[in-house]
Design an enzyme around this catalytic site. Structure first.
Site, PDB file in Angstrom:
ATOM      1  N   TRP A 145      42.574 -16.442   2.518  1.00 42.49           N
ATOM      2  CA  TRP A 145      42.416 -15.220   1.734  1.00 42.49           C
ATOM      3  C   TRP A 145      40.996 -15.065   1.209  1.00 42.49           C
ATOM      4  O   TRP A 145      40.433 -13.968   1.262  1.00 42.49           O
ATOM      5  CB  TRP A 145      43.453 -15.142   0.617  1.00 42.49           C
ATOM      6  N   LYS A 191      54.305 -10.266  -4.381  1.00 40.43           N
ATOM      7  CA  LYS A 191      54.650 -11.688  -4.460  1.00 40.43           C
ATOM      8  C   LYS A 191      55.484 -11.931  -5.730  1.00 40.43           C
ATOM      9  O   LYS A 191      56.602 -12.395  -5.664  1.00 40.43           O
ATOM     10  CB  LYS A 191      53.409 -12.574  -4.485  1.00 40.43           C
ATOM     11  N   ASP A 230      41.214 -13.317  -7.060  1.00 44.23           N
ATOM     12  CA  ASP A 230      42.336 -12.732  -6.323  1.00 44.23           C
ATOM     13  C   ASP A 230      43.552 -13.550  -6.713  1.00 44.23           C
ATOM     14  O   ASP A 230      43.715 -14.683  -6.258  1.00 44.23           O
ATOM     15  CB  ASP A 230      42.069 -12.806  -4.816  1.00 44.23           C
TER      16      ASP A 230
HETATM   17  C1  LIG Z   1      49.340 -11.316   0.005  1.00 40.43           C
HETATM   18  C2  LIG Z   1      47.932 -11.531  -0.393  1.00 40.43           C
HETATM   19  C3  LIG Z   1      46.957 -10.552  -0.196  1.00 40.43           C
HETATM   20  C4  LIG Z   1      47.240  -9.345   0.664  1.00 40.43           C
HETATM   21  O1  LIG Z   1      47.514  -8.242   0.061  1.00 40.43           O
HETATM   22  P1  LIG Z   1      47.947  -6.922   0.864  1.00 40.43           P
HETATM   23  O2  LIG Z   1      48.840  -6.300  -0.133  1.00 40.43           O
HETATM   24  O3  LIG Z   1      48.638  -7.306   2.129  1.00 40.43           O
HETATM   25  O4  LIG Z   1      46.705  -6.159   1.115  1.00 40.43           O
HETATM   26  C5  LIG Z   1      45.678 -10.787  -0.654  1.00 40.43           C
HETATM   27  N1  LIG Z   1      45.372 -11.952  -1.263  1.00 40.43           N
HETATM   28  C6  LIG Z   1      46.278 -12.917  -1.450  1.00 40.43           C
HETATM   29  C7  LIG Z   1      45.890 -14.184  -2.131  1.00 40.43           C
HETATM   30  C8  LIG Z   1      47.585 -12.736  -1.019  1.00 40.43           C
HETATM   31  O5  LIG Z   1      48.504 -13.704  -1.195  1.00 40.43           O
END
Ligand SMILES: *Cc1c(COP(=O)(O)O)cnc(C)c1O
Length: 363
Positions: free
Chosen positions: A101, A199, A175
């Site tokens: 990521w 999530k 993030d």
């Molecule tokens: C799931 C996830 C994303 C992706 O997000 P989208 O909604 O698919 O754009 C970004 N960063 C992390 C750490 C994730 O787990």
């Protein structure tokens, strides 16, 4: 009815009582004669849902007053572009690479900013976190980006880095898509946090951005208006139509979290769940997790069968036992169990019991 336990990495399991409440309010929200999906986002009914969700999230995560909570769209991946568009100011940005990521975020940022890789654990296959003291931060960086929980590789910062202590006065961007609301956040160390909802806090479609006031108003001229944090903040996330139903669902989940006892209570549950599963893996000769112990994620547990020829049998047996979506990410292989807030300890106990039984009958 006992539903199967769903270990999906995202979109992920939601507490049954939340889904039931949403179902019961589907056709008529609180006597309004409308379902939430059918309401004007500017009407008093939806505004009350929005205000409550904002207030509950602020309370749950102890977000200080000088941070804005923005409800956006586009997911974590769109934020990979929106963050540099708003924060880079045409300068250089620092990245710490700890898994897929942060790598993705870094690649996207290169379109808008000059990028410095301050540290990378790629040589170790993303199995540990580079020690903050070893990061090569730039004095003039516009911000420093980390992924506080790597959903695919299963490494998680147990503590956010203290950038001033490392000689950087740049704001820290995290993030926290797969970690949000699973533990407390030290806002004194954060400039901006972003995450998709799917999530830990609801259905896909809602993207959360929590940003410090002084970071607004610096967007590059090319930044789309709908993605300019200043514009979004000035319009209470309603510059354009926000993802109303996803905001409502997130609001129900915030209420559910508050009923459970808030972040301290859910964090204690998450620690217990993670200890149970890692304990099972570590004491077995049959399964292995390759992440350094002090960097292991509480949310996403990748693990392998030492004999990978048994993978298909493991997954088929798990499914038959009511344990869903345990297949690992294609880039890593093996298995992955995601233990988000809505996964009860009973689900982890059932997984551990299945793993022990599978080991006993196949070792
Ligand atoms: C799931 C996830 C994303 C992706 O997000 P989208 O909604 O698919 O754009 C970004 N960063 C992390 C750490 C994730 O787990």
């Amino acid at each position: 009815m006992q539903r199967p336990y769903n270990f999906s990495a995202g979109p992920a399991t939601i507490a049954p009582e939340v889904l039931q409440q949403a179902a019961s309010e589907m056709l008529d929200w609180h006597g309004s004669g409308m379902g939430v999906m059918e309401m004007s986002h500017r009407g008093k009914e939806f505004i009350s849902i929005y205000d409550q969700a904002q207030a509950d999230l602020r309370e749950l995560l102890a977000v200080p007053k000088h941070f804005h909570i923005l409800f956006m769209q586009g997911g974590g991946l769109a934020e990979n572009a929106i963050v540099p568009l708003n924060l880079c100011r045409g300068g250089t940005v620092d990245f710490v690479l700890t898994g897929s990521w942060s790598q993705k975020s870094c690649k996207e940022a290169r379109k808008y900013a000059s990028v410095n890789i301050a540290a990378s654990d790629e040589p170790n296959g993303f199995t540990r976190l580079p020690a903050p003291g070893s990061w090569k931060l730039r004095r003039d960086a516009s911000y420093v980006h980390i992924c506080s929980n790597e959903t695919i590789h299963g490494v998680e910062f147990q503590e956010l880095p203290d950038l001033p202590g490392l000689g950087s006065d740049a704001p820290l961007v995290i993030d926290f898509s797969s970690q949000v609301a699973s533990r407390a956040v030290d806002w004194s160390r954060v400039g901006l946090a972003f995450g998709g909802a799917q999530k830990n806090i609801g259905p896909a479609g809602l993207t959360l951005v929590i940003v410090r006031e002084d970071l607004l108003g610096h967007a590059l001229p090319a930044c789309p208006s709908a993605f300019d944090y200043r514009t979004v903040a000035d319009n209470q996330s309603m510059f354009n139509t926000p993802p109303t139903y996803a905001i409502y669902m997130a609001g129900l989940i915030f209420q559910w979290l508050k009923r459970l006892g808030g972040i301290p209570a859910i964090e204690a549950r998450n620690i217990a769940k993670a200890e149970l599963l890692y304990g099972c893996i570590d004491e077995s000769q049959f399964y292995v997790n390759r992440v350094a112990r002090d960097c292991r994620s509480r949310m996403n547990v990748p693990f392998f069968l030492r004999d990978e020829s048994r993978n298909e049998a493991f997954l088929a047996g798990a499914k038959a036992a009511g344990l869903l979506q345990l297949k690992g990410h294609k880039s890593v292989g093996g298995m992955r169990a995601s233990l988000y807030n809505a996964m009860p300890i009973e689900g982890v106990k059932a997984l551990v019991a299945y793993m022990r039984e599978f080991e006993r009958s196949h070792a």
